[in-house]
Design an enzyme around this catalytic site. Structure first.
Site, PDB file in Angstrom:
ATOM      1  N   HIS A 186      -4.230 -15.834   6.165  1.00 41.23           N
ATOM      2  CA  HIS A 186      -4.748 -15.813   4.788  1.00 41.23           C
ATOM      3  C   HIS A 186      -5.127 -17.240   4.383  1.00 41.23           C
ATOM      4  O   HIS A 186      -4.304 -18.152   4.515  1.00 41.23           O
ATOM      5  CB  HIS A 186      -3.677 -15.304   3.817  1.00 41.23           C
ATOM      6  CG  HIS A 186      -3.054 -13.998   4.202  1.00 41.23           C
ATOM      7  ND1 HIS A 186      -3.729 -12.801   4.168  1.00 41.23           N
ATOM      8  CD2 HIS A 186      -1.813 -13.699   4.658  1.00 41.23           C
ATOM      9  CE1 HIS A 186      -2.932 -11.828   4.564  1.00 41.23           C
ATOM     10  NE2 HIS A 186      -1.761 -12.341   4.875  1.00 41.23           N
ATOM     11  N   ASN A 199      -1.435  -6.672  -0.199  1.00 39.78           N
ATOM     12  CA  ASN A 199      -0.507  -6.887  -1.315  1.00 39.78           C
ATOM     13  C   ASN A 199      -0.543  -8.345  -1.747  1.00 39.78           C
ATOM     14  O   ASN A 199      -0.412  -8.656  -2.932  1.00 39.78           O
ATOM     15  CB  ASN A 199       0.917  -6.517  -0.887  1.00 39.78           C
ATOM     16  CG  ASN A 199       1.077  -5.025  -0.714  1.00 39.78           C
ATOM     17  OD1 ASN A 199       1.091  -4.278  -1.687  1.00 39.78           O
ATOM     18  ND2 ASN A 199       1.146  -4.585   0.531  1.00 39.78           N
TER      19      ASN A 199
HETATM   20  N1  LIG Z   1       4.004  -8.431  -0.923  1.00 42.95           N
HETATM   21  C1  LIG Z   1       3.784  -8.782   0.333  1.00 42.95           C
HETATM   22  O1  LIG Z   1       3.537  -9.955   0.627  1.00 42.95           O
HETATM   23  C2  LIG Z   1       3.834  -7.760   1.392  1.00 42.95           C
HETATM   24  C3  LIG Z   1       4.094  -6.457   1.112  1.00 42.95           C
HETATM   25  N2  LIG Z   1       4.167  -5.514   2.098  1.00 42.95           N
HETATM   26  C4  LIG Z   1       4.451  -4.127   1.688  1.00 42.95           C
HETATM   27  O2  LIG Z   1       5.866  -3.920   1.696  1.00 42.95           O
HETATM   28  C5  LIG Z   1       6.139  -2.537   1.870  1.00 42.95           C
HETATM   29  C6  LIG Z   1       7.190  -2.339   2.967  1.00 42.95           C
HETATM   30  O3  LIG Z   1       6.692  -2.874   4.170  1.00 42.95           O
HETATM   31  P1  LIG Z   1       7.450  -2.667   5.568  1.00 42.95           P
HETATM   32  O4  LIG Z   1       8.889  -2.930   5.418  1.00 42.95           O
HETATM   33  O5  LIG Z   1       6.687  -3.401   6.593  1.00 42.95           O
HETATM   34  O6  LIG Z   1       7.210  -1.095   5.780  1.00 42.95           O
HETATM   35  P2  LIG Z   1       7.898  -0.142   6.857  1.00 42.95           P
HETATM   36  O7  LIG Z   1       6.920   0.956   7.106  1.00 42.95           O
HETATM   37  O8  LIG Z   1       8.422  -0.922   8.000  1.00 42.95           O
HETATM   38  O9  LIG Z   1       9.147   0.425   6.065  1.00 42.95           O
HETATM   39  C7  LIG Z   1       9.025   1.270   4.949  1.00 42.95           C
HETATM   40  C8  LIG Z   1      10.356   1.951   4.742  1.00 42.95           C
HETATM   41  O10 LIG Z   1      10.258   2.804   3.608  1.00 42.95           O
HETATM   42  C9  LIG Z   1      10.931   4.015   3.934  1.00 42.95           C
HETATM   43  N3  LIG Z   1      10.447   5.132   3.130  1.00 42.95           N
HETATM   44  C10 LIG Z   1       9.296   5.818   3.226  1.00 42.95           C
HETATM   45  N4  LIG Z   1       9.254   6.798   2.323  1.00 42.95           N
HETATM   46  C11 LIG Z   1      10.429   6.733   1.655  1.00 42.95           C
HETATM   47  C12 LIG Z   1      11.016   7.500   0.633  1.00 42.95           C
HETATM   48  N5  LIG Z   1      10.385   8.532   0.105  1.00 42.95           N
HETATM   49  N6  LIG Z   1      12.262   7.152   0.179  1.00 42.95           N
HETATM   50  C13 LIG Z   1      12.915   6.105   0.705  1.00 42.95           C
HETATM   51  N7  LIG Z   1      12.418   5.338   1.701  1.00 42.95           N
HETATM   52  C14 LIG Z   1      11.185   5.659   2.158  1.00 42.95           C
HETATM   53  C15 LIG Z   1      10.607   4.229   5.402  1.00 42.95           C
HETATM   54  O11 LIG Z   1      11.525   5.141   5.926  1.00 42.95           O
HETATM   55  P3  LIG Z   1      11.473   5.637   7.454  1.00 42.95           P
HETATM   56  O12 LIG Z   1      12.027   4.473   8.224  1.00 42.95           O
HETATM   57  O13 LIG Z   1      12.371   6.801   7.468  1.00 42.95           O
HETATM   58  O14 LIG Z   1      10.047   5.934   7.751  1.00 42.95           O
HETATM   59  C16 LIG Z   1      10.762   2.809   5.925  1.00 42.95           C
HETATM   60  O15 LIG Z   1      12.121   2.542   6.223  1.00 42.95           O
HETATM   61  C17 LIG Z   1       4.799  -1.865   2.192  1.00 42.95           C
HETATM   62  O16 LIG Z   1       4.267  -1.252   1.041  1.00 42.95           O
HETATM   63  C18 LIG Z   1       3.925  -3.050   2.621  1.00 42.95           C
HETATM   64  O17 LIG Z   1       2.569  -2.802   2.416  1.00 42.95           O
HETATM   65  C19 LIG Z   1       4.035  -5.869   3.406  1.00 42.95           C
HETATM   66  C20 LIG Z   1       3.768  -7.162   3.742  1.00 42.95           C
HETATM   67  C21 LIG Z   1       3.593  -8.218   2.772  1.00 42.95           C
HETATM   68  O1  LIG Z   2       1.956  -9.647   5.960  1.00 39.18           O
HETATM   69  C1  LIG Z   2       0.861 -10.056   5.582  1.00 39.18           C
HETATM   70  O2  LIG Z   2       0.251 -10.998   6.117  1.00 39.18           O
HETATM   71  C2  LIG Z   2       0.235  -9.503   4.352  1.00 39.18           C
HETATM   72  C3  LIG Z   2       0.343  -8.083   4.128  1.00 39.18           C
HETATM   73  O3  LIG Z   2       0.575  -7.301   5.013  1.00 39.18           O
HETATM   74  C4  LIG Z   2       0.137  -7.583   2.776  1.00 39.18           C
HETATM   75  O4  LIG Z   2      -0.210  -8.370   1.899  1.00 39.18           O
HETATM   76  O5  LIG Z   2       0.322  -6.388   2.553  1.00 39.18           O
END
Ligand SMILES: NC(=O)C1=CN([C@@H]2O[C@H](COP(=O)(O)OP(=O)(O)OC[C@H]3O[C@@H](n4cnc5c(N)ncnc54)[C@H](OP(=O)(O)O)[C@@H]3O)[C@@H](O)[C@H]2O)C=CC1
Ligand SMILES: O=C([O-])CC(=O)C(=O)O
EC number: 1.4.1.21
Length: 274
Positions: free
Chosen positions: A226, A196
């Site tokens: 990164h 992301n």
């Molecule tokens: N922009 C950036 O820099 C970054 C972005 N990300 C992205 O951020 C996002 C979240 O990451 P992270 O918190 O680690 O993920 P997690 O897997 O820890 O949490 C995701 C949450 O979403 C919930 N979920 C899944 N499906 C649904 C649904 N249909 N309705 C409502 N809630 C739902 C899950 O529920 P349940 O607990 O019940 O499974 C869980 O609580 C990901 O897409 C990740 O790739 C991550 C790192 C860096």
């Molecule tokens: O947390 C990080 O280092 C980056 C990551 O997962 C993402 O970009 O999705």
């Protein structure tokens, strides 16, 4: 908080209470000036009952497509597969959505037009990266190239579609392996939960087709690393960040903090950084 201040607070709803969402919910519950947590959406409410019940002001639990009805800002921190279901109804109501699953925006870019047409906003935080302020500034002039190298521990890459589809065995690596080299757009398809950051970098700079990225599986690192090189007509800069993984090994701890910092700026009197 006085009643007057409470009623004028910006209402924030959170979609997804995982590694990122729980930290944002906790920060809001503990108090961020001028903001209040109004609602959250989860896949399985029973699983999150203890966490929600432990908050001082437990938010309403609503379906993801209803968050925009009770919030001024919706924070998307669910899997990217849910992005459209979260963002579309909120921006149609003219609300702001903070998108962390920013890779998912590339296949749903019409949401930006939808937001524009309805007075909504899509805000991409710096997230697990660094220096998007400098990239934004350089993009006002001309950026010639943006190159990024991502190295993650094995646990942080397991299950990525690129690895599964190409049947790459990363479990027994003795040394770093370059898995991918190409555009941020292609990387987001192959590693939707890993890069992301590359998509955020690309949207701040020269776009997902010109932003170049390598992805390495690296058994010698314990952090999500990164490194970025930017060549522009105003400056040349190198940036690096070594993220401590959260409970979700794919996600750096700093990601939630970046969103909290962004939320704090919404009503802060003193704002530092672009
Ligand atoms: N922009 C950036 O820099 C970054 C972005 N990300 C992205 O951020 C996002 C979240 O990451 P992270 O918190 O680690 O993920 P997690 O897997 O820890 O949490 C995701 C949450 O979403 C919930 N979920 C899944 N499906 C649904 C649904 N249909 N309705 C409502 N809630 C739902 C899950 O529920 P349940 O607990 O019940 O499974 C869980 O609580 C990901 O897409 C990740 O790739 C991550 C790192 C860096
Ligand atoms: O947390 C990080 O280092 C980056 C990551 O997962 C993402 O970009 O999705």
């Amino acid at each position: 908080m006085t009643e007057q201040r409470a009623s004028s607070a910006l209402r924030v709803a959170i979609a997804g209470l995982g590694s990122i969402g729980t930290k944002i919910a906790t920060a809001l519950d503990q108090g961020i000036e001028g903001l209040a947590l109004s609602a959250a959406a989860v896949r399985d409410p029973a699983k999150h009952q203890a966490f929600i019940g432990g908050l001082r002001h437990p938010p309403k639990i609503l379906p993801i497509d209803q968050l925009g009805e009770v919030a001024d800002i919706v924070v998307e921190c669910a899997p990217s597969s849910q992005l459209r279901a979260i963002v579309e109804p909120a921006v149609k109501r003219g609300k702001a959505v903070v998108v962390v699953s920013v890779g998912g925006l590339l296949d749903n870019f019409d949401l930006v037009d939808l937001a524009r047409a309805n007075g909504g906003r899509i805000i991409v935080p710096t997230g697990a990266l660094i220096g998007l302020d400098a990239v934004n500034a350089a993009a006002i002039g001309t950026i010639h190239s943006v190159k990024m190298v991502t190295r993650k521990p094995i646990d942080g890459l397991k299950g990525a579609p690129f690895i599964v589809q190409n049947k790459i065995d990363i479990d027994n690596l003795g040394e770093p392996l370059k898995l991918f080299e190409g555009s941020a757009r292609e990387a987001a398809k192959g590693f939707p939960a890993n890069v992301n950051v590359a998509v955020a970098l690309s949207l701040a700079g020269i776009g997902p087709d010109r932003t170049e990225i390598q992805v390495w599986a690296d058994p010698t690192v314990t952090r999500n690393v990164h490194r970025i090189e930017v060549e522009a007509d105003s400056a040349r800069f190198s940036m690096g960040i070594e993220n401590i993984p959260s409970e979700n090994p794919k996600t750096g701890l700093i990601t939630a903090l970046s969103v909290i910092a962004l939320l704090k700026k919404q009503r802060a009197t003193l704002c530092v950084g672009t």
